[in-house]
Each structure stands twice: as C-alpha cells, then as structure tokens.
Design an enzyme around this catalytic site. Structure first.
Site, PDB file in Angstrom:
ATOM      1  N   LEU A 277     -31.393   3.805 -16.685  1.00 43.46           N
ATOM      2  CA  LEU A 277     -32.478   3.172 -15.931  1.00 43.46           C
ATOM      3  C   LEU A 277     -32.434   3.587 -14.466  1.00 43.46           C
ATOM      4  O   LEU A 277     -33.320   3.268 -13.699  1.00 43.46           O
ATOM      5  CB  LEU A 277     -32.358   1.648 -16.054  1.00 43.46           C
ATOM      6  CG  LEU A 277     -32.346   1.147 -17.515  1.00 43.46           C
ATOM      7  CD1 LEU A 277     -32.071  -0.339 -17.571  1.00 43.46           C
ATOM      8  CD2 LEU A 277     -33.671   1.467 -18.194  1.00 43.46           C
ATOM      9  N   ARG A 278     -31.384   4.272 -14.090  1.00 43.76           N
ATOM     10  CA  ARG A 278     -31.199   4.875 -12.757  1.00 43.76           C
ATOM     11  C   ARG A 278     -30.977   3.862 -11.642  1.00 43.76           C
ATOM     12  O   ARG A 278     -30.864   4.259 -10.478  1.00 43.76           O
ATOM     13  CB  ARG A 278     -32.373   5.782 -12.390  1.00 43.76           C
ATOM     14  CG  ARG A 278     -32.578   6.953 -13.353  1.00 43.76           C
ATOM     15  CD  ARG A 278     -31.360   7.797 -13.536  1.00 43.76           C
ATOM     16  NE  ARG A 278     -31.654   9.092 -14.155  1.00 43.76           N
ATOM     17  CZ  ARG A 278     -30.716   9.927 -14.600  1.00 43.76           C
ATOM     18  NH1 ARG A 278     -29.440   9.596 -14.514  1.00 43.76           N
ATOM     19  NH2 ARG A 278     -31.045  11.074 -15.138  1.00 43.76           N
TER      20      ARG A 278
ATOM     21  N   ASP B  59     -31.220   8.874 -25.676  1.00 50.14           N
ATOM     22  CA  ASP B  59     -30.494   9.568 -24.609  1.00 50.14           C
ATOM     23  C   ASP B  59     -31.406   9.767 -23.387  1.00 50.14           C
ATOM     24  O   ASP B  59     -31.397  10.818 -22.745  1.00 50.14           O
ATOM     25  CB  ASP B  59     -29.953  10.910 -25.101  1.00 50.14           C
ATOM     26  CG  ASP B  59     -28.927  11.488 -24.142  1.00 50.14           C
ATOM     27  OD1 ASP B  59     -28.338  10.709 -23.384  1.00 50.14           O
ATOM     28  OD2 ASP B  59     -28.736  12.716 -24.140  1.00 50.14           O
TER      29      ASP B  59
END
Lengths: 426, 322
Positions: free
Chosen positions: A64-65, A306
């Site tokens: 999700l950064r 991924d």
C-alpha cells in the site's frame, strides 16, 4: 442495513456451494443463504442475475506504500483499487519507509486503513529491526499491535543464524514466518532469470538455484525449529518440487504464487519491457507451467496479486534500473479466471485460490459466506470483457505487463462487513 | 517474441539497436553499402554530401574513445554536423533522467542519436521514446549489443574470406560480459556461418549460450582446431564482480592466443580483436602484430560500416530498402 443479493450464482468453495442462491445480510453479517429468513425486510436489493456472488477476495501480498512511499501510492488509492478488484482482505508486507518494525507504526497503519472503511488490512511485521537482518523485532508486541505474521519482505536475510533465531522466536509464540526464498549472493545485482532471454539481452541474471538453495535452508530451519512457514511467491519448477516434498513429509508449510508468474515467462520481456521487471524474475516456460500445475494440484495453496504500485518515472529507465513491480489488485480476479479457464479448472476451485485458501493460510475465518460470517462479498460479471489500460485502473501504479490485454471478468459490487464499498455500472 | 522495435512497418531499418532479428538481406545491404564507401578515404575530397544539414549527436553515457571517434569520422565523411556529448559527466550527474536529456537534445533538432550506455537496453528505451523522424544507433549498451562492431567484424571476415557459408569461427573469451560477442554471434548465424564456437571457462559463459546457436568449448586446443576465423574478446575487468577468474596469468596460459595455439587453426585463419587489447592476457604480441592479424583492418572498415548504417537509416544510402 439489510441487503438481499438475489438471482446470483453463489460460489462458496468452503461450503461446497455452486448454485443459484440468494444471500441475506444484516448488521454486517450473512444471516442466511438460500431461503429468506422470516421478517427480513431488505433496505437494498442487489439483482445479481448473470453475476457470480462469492466470498470477498483475500490477497496475500499487496503493498500500500504507506507510510513513507506516498509518491508511489496512498492508502486511499490502493484501498480503492483493492475493492475495485473485489479484494476485501489484504496482507501488506513490511517494506514501507520506515519498515513495519514498531508497534506504533502498525497501529497507525491499522487505524488509517480502518478509517477508510474499505478493505481489511493485515500487516506483516518485520522480522528484524529496519529489515536490517541483525536484530529481531519485538514480535509479540507487533502481534498485539495487529501484525498477522512476520516477514522480511524482499530484503535478503543472508545470515542464516539470524533466520534460525527469528524462526525459533516466532515459534515460541506460534507466529507464522513468511519468507520469499532467495539466496542473497546468487541473486546479487540480478534483474532477470538466468536463462535464454537474459543471455540474449545481456541482463545480469538470477539463477533458479538462488530460490531452491534458500528454500532448502528455510525448510531445514523449519524442521529444526518447528516454526510454521509460509513461502511467498514461488517462481521455479525445482522450488515446487521442494514444497511438494516438504508437504508430503508433513512440515507445516504453505505457499503462494504471484498471479503474473502463472501467466508470463522470461520471453515476455521481449526487448526490455520494464513492466516485466519483477521480483522474483519471470522464469522459463517450464517453470511457469510447473507453477500452473502446482496451483491446480494443491501443492501451491494460493494465488496473490503481488501488487506493487510503481510510479511511471521509475519505469521509464533502462530495464535493470527500472524499479521492479507491477500493479495487480484489480487483475487478481480476471487473471485467476484466465488461469482456471486455460487449465480446465472449475470456477469454484479458482475462487478458492483467492478466498478460502488464503484465508486458511492467515487462520482467519473470512474466506466464506456461511451464516454468521462477516458479510465480505465480491459480485462479479464472469462474462464481461475489459481492456487493461492505465485509465481503467484505480491504483496509482499503472504499470503492469498486462497493459493492452483484454481480460474476462469484472467486479460489479464489493461488500465489506455488509457495506457496499464498491459499485460499478454494467 | 514481441516485434523487433528497430524495423518500421515496411520492414525497413528505423533504428539500429541490435543484430538480433534483422533479416540477412538487411545485413548484406549494410555490408554492400559499406563497400561502396571504402574508397571515399582515397578521394582528394574525403567527403560525400549525403547527410549535409543533418545533426548527429554522439550521446555517450559511458567513456569511449575509439568507437566515438569512428562514429564522428563516419558522420563527418557523410557531411553531417556532429555534436559530441560526454553525458556521464554532465546532465545525468546533475540528476537529469536519461529521457529528459534525450528530450532536450531532440529539441535541438537532432536527426540521429548514437548512444552508448552502461545499461543493457538503454538505446531501446530511447528509440521507443523519440519522435519517428529521429534515428537511434546503439554504440554499445551494457552487456547487450554493439551492432556496428558486429557488422564491421562481418565486413572484415567477408573481405578476407568471401564466402561465409563454409566457415568455422571461434570466439574466445569473456562472452558473459561481452556485448560485442552477442552481436557477432547474431550476425554470424544470420549470415549463414555454419559453425560458431565459443571458447572460455564456464565462469565466462552465460546460461543457455548454446541457444544462440553456438557450440561451447572449454579447451582451446579442441576449440581452435581447423577454424577459419579467431575472434578474441577483451576481458571486461571493469564489469567483473565476484570470483570469475583466479588470475590474468592463468587465463593467458589456458585461453590466451599464442603462436602455438594459433597453429591449431587453419593455416590461413585470420585473427580478430575488437580492441582495446590486453596484450599478454588475451593475446600474445607476436600474434596481435603477426601476419594473420587483421585487427587494424577492422578499425578502418569500421568507418565505412558506420557510414553505411547512418546513410541507410537516414534514407540516403544506396537505397534504403532491404
């Protein structure tokens, strides 16, 4: 809020259902499947005629950064991508900036994710502090803060002594250790599979034995420590053989494969397509075929997206310098259907690979639609064709090797805890 | 396999990025055109006006003297304006991206970029990015390709051996890191050379090398037996990492080309080297300077071949069609 989903083809692999049945939801839970309960007055009725109604998808690997890498993606953008892809639960690896190695960070992430009222987020805690490979994290504290298991993301953990201790410590508390097997030295500088394409294109390569040597070490340490292991993103035929043997032996091991590895091989790199710069690398066609078979026969337990959103600038570089990763949350369902269709596998078995099976790996109870379950539901049109284009994706990361491809299967509704969090027009 | 990005819809050469996938007719056309340029150097005015008014940018992200100079000479012989840019020392060191640099130069009315870069595939990236009227020539990218070197080597072999379809060619040395070797192998197999051998220790041969159509040898005595052409490769010390070779001395003993080893080849075999040579490591001086060596001819022919490539790409050659 009471919802009546009617006329849909209900596919619930866990409960062996594949039939036209209605679903009734109240107070965030499934209250009945099939016959309408007494005194059920729906606030909303969803007509799912021609659509498949299945458990919300559970994705075992989606970055999700946040925190720290918001220029690549934000929780808002990626949670929207998740529900647009029918994903209601996702696992995020700890490779944020800073890594998820402190309870406060995990609590903050959980809180932020929950406040968005979309998919459920299950963070993996870092196995070692700052993913540095030296000092163990406070795993028990991290677990209390919300970590579902512990991982070293894609950062090599070269020191097997540290890995041994990490497994021993995790086993003390019954935590599962998630590892992507790759020998740090054999993979050093590599950007593509050590095969025909890397040879032709002059790309520094990663041999399959980088995976199998690491996998053999992990399995040996698992035997030694009794730790429960989940192997992330297996990529090679030889790796499949090791997992098959480990399972036959009775080791507590599960594994997943990234959806792009079920479809692509090193050949798709063509002439330096940076969208095919992935970790682990796309391997040979024989490896890909072995992964597809292993998914079908149950050696590989689950498929994951991924998902790794990468900004465009990071891909507009020579292949080796381009950042590895591809967006995947919105492609997980159609690419799973494509795999099943090509392999002659039932829709129910395919959906199990992205709902019931990953849920079992996570020891959660949310991968099915039995009465009393939380109402996490995906409703999709199995016949709908759509083209993968940057503007058709909700994720902030628009890079994927499947750009331009026409895929079959599009999500129409996603419900989390009985709320419609995503709705698309027909 | 995806479409070869260097050919346009009509199958004509739009860029020269790699030898891979180019039809034999295209390669022969380049070599034939190069032949017609050979005599330009012998004229009183050593120039032809084919590319007058065209701007050619030598865009070198990696140091080079020989290749850059030969491209510059070739462009000037075609009357083009040549701008040399040592980009590694300027824009990119200030943080500018590769494509930003290219965009800026394209805005200066460039017609052609000659690109050298340390990363495999960088010229492909540039070729995909530039406007259709701009041509890109790969002057060496990472370990991937050095197509004009491959072509000038073919020109040299054809000059000395005429018929390529009856030759045995041995490539000796560091194939793993060699862009030159990859281009040579594609060119040799495309042009119908029936037997291409690669001789090196296992540490210097990439995986699946035989899929490129070569036979692998680890023993010089066996590999050089009865060959018509010996191409020595430079040891790419700057690209080597890890334990690939124990020492230069041992390498020379087993894989260096000496007079004795040369005697294993056919008596009229020619010896080539793309340069720069490491004397006493890859090749003995007496061989490098000997009668069978055609190393300096390679350099001379390189200019004609680069003239041919530039003129064909710009549509000004002896017919730009294949």
């Amino acid at each position: 809020m009471k919802i009546h989903i009617k006329n849909g083809r209900l596919i619930d692999p866990n409960n062996n259902i594949d039939a036209q049945q209605d679903v009734f939801i109240a107070a965030g839970k499934i209250v009945a499947v099939g016959a309408m309960p007494e005194r059920f007055n729906a606030n909303r009725t969803i007509d799912a005629a021609g659509l498949v109604v299945c458990p919300g998808l559970v994705d075992l690997s989606a970055r999700l950064r946040e925190p720290g890498l918001e220029y690549k993606a934000t929780l808002e953008s990626e949670m929207l991508a998740a529900v647009a892809g029918g994903v209601t639960s996702l696992v995020c690896p700890p490779d944020t900036d800073p890594p998820l190695d402190e309870p406060g960070l995990v609590e903050m992430l959980k809180h932020r994710a929950k406040s968005l009222n979309q998919a459920r987020v299950y963070p993996l805690g870092a196995l070692t502090q700052k993913l540095g490979g030296e000092r163990l994290t406070e795993m028990a504290e991290l677990h209390d803060a919300g970590c579902i298991a512990f991982s070293h993301a894609d950062v090599p953990l070269a020191d097997t002594n540290v890995l041994l201790h990490a497994m021993q410590y995790a086993a003390t508390f019954g935590f599962t250790v998630w590892l992507r097997p790759q020998d740090a030295f054999l993979a050093r500088d590599g950007v593509a599979h050590d095969g025909e394409v890397a040879t032709r294109l002059g790309l520094a390569s990663i041999p399959s034995c980088a995976e199998t040597i690491a996998l053999a070490s992990i399995l040996t340490l698992a035997r030694e420590t009794g730790a429960r292991i989940h192997i992330c993103r297996l990529s090679s035929r030889e790796g499949v053989a090791l997992i098959r043997a480990a399972k036959a032996e009775g080791l507590p091991v599960t594994c997943d494969v990234a959806i792009h590895h079920a479809h692509l091989s090193e050949m798709d790199i063509g002439f330096f397509d940076a969208n095919c710069h992935l970790i682990p690398p796309l391997r040979s066609q024989r490896d890909r075929d072995a992964l597809r078979e292993a998914l079908a026969d149950g050696t590989v337990d689950a498929l994951c997206s991924d998902h790794a959103p990468v900004d465009d600038d990071a891909k507009l570089l020579p292949f080796a310098e381009a950042e590895p990763g591809a967006t995947g949350l919105e492609l997980l369902l159609p690419l799973t259907l494509k795999w099943a269709n090509e392999m002659g596998i039932s829709l129910s078995a395919a959906i199990a690979k992205i709902s019931a099976e990953p849920s079992r790996i996570l020891a959660l109870n949310n991968g099915h639609l039995g009465a009393g379950q939380s109402a996490d539901v995906c409703i999709f049109d199995p016949e709908k064709y759509w083209q993968v284009e940057p503007r058709s994706l909700k994720s902030q990361g628009r890079n994927t090797p499947f750009l331009g491809m026409e895929l079959q299967g599009k999500v129409r509704y996603t419900l989390v805890e009985g709320h419609v969090v995503y709705e698309a027009s027909a | 396999m995806k479409n070869n990005p260097q050919l346009n819809r009509n199958g004509e050469l739009q860029h020269l990025l790699t030898i891979e996938g180019l039809p034999a007719a295209t390669l022969r056309h380049i070599l034939d055109t190069a032949s017609s340029f050979l005599n330009v150097a012998e004229r009183e005015v050593k120039k032809v006006p084919l590319l007058q008014g065209k701007a050619i940018f030598n865009l070198f992200f990696e140091p080079s003297t020989r290749t850059r100079t030969t491209f510059e000479i070739a462009a000037k012989k075609l009357s083009a304006d040549v701008i040399n840019l040592n980009v590694g020392a300027s824009s990119t060191s200030k943080g500018e991206t590769l494509l930003d640099t290219v965009d800026n130069l394209a805005a200066m009315q460039a017609d052609m970029f000659i690109v050298r870069h340390s990363q495999s595939g960088a010229p492909h990236l540039i070729a995909r990015h530039v406007a259709p009227h701009i041509h890109v020539v790969n002057a060496g990218d990472g370990r991937h390709a050095h197509p004009t070197q491959g072509l000038l080597d073919m020109f040299t072999i054809r000059h000395y051996k005429q018929d390529l379809t009856s030759l045995r060619v041995a490539i000796v040395g560091d194939m793993l890191h060699s862009r030159v070797a990859r281009s040579q192998i594609h060119a040799l197999t495309t042009l119908g050379v029936p037997e291409v051998r690669v001789i090196a220790p296992k540490t210097l041969i990439p995986a699946c090398a035989e899929r490129m159509g070569v036979q692998i040898y680890h023993d010089m005595a066996k590999g050089l037996k009865d060959v018509d052409v010996i191409i020595m490769l430079r040891l790419q010390n700057e690209r080597m990492r890890g334990a690939l070779l124990p020492s230069a001395q041992e390498y020379f003993k087993y894989y260096g080309l000496t007079t004795e080893k040369l005697a294993l080849a056919r008596p009229d075999a020619i010896v080539m080297h793309p340069g720069p040579m490491n004397r006493g490591v890859e090749i003995e001086s007496s061989v490098a300077d000997g009668v069978q060596s055609v190393i300096l001819s390679q350099v001379t022919f390189g200019i004609a071949v680069r003239m041919a490539v530039m003129s064909i790409l710009m549509g000004s050659g002896a017919g730009s069609k294949q």
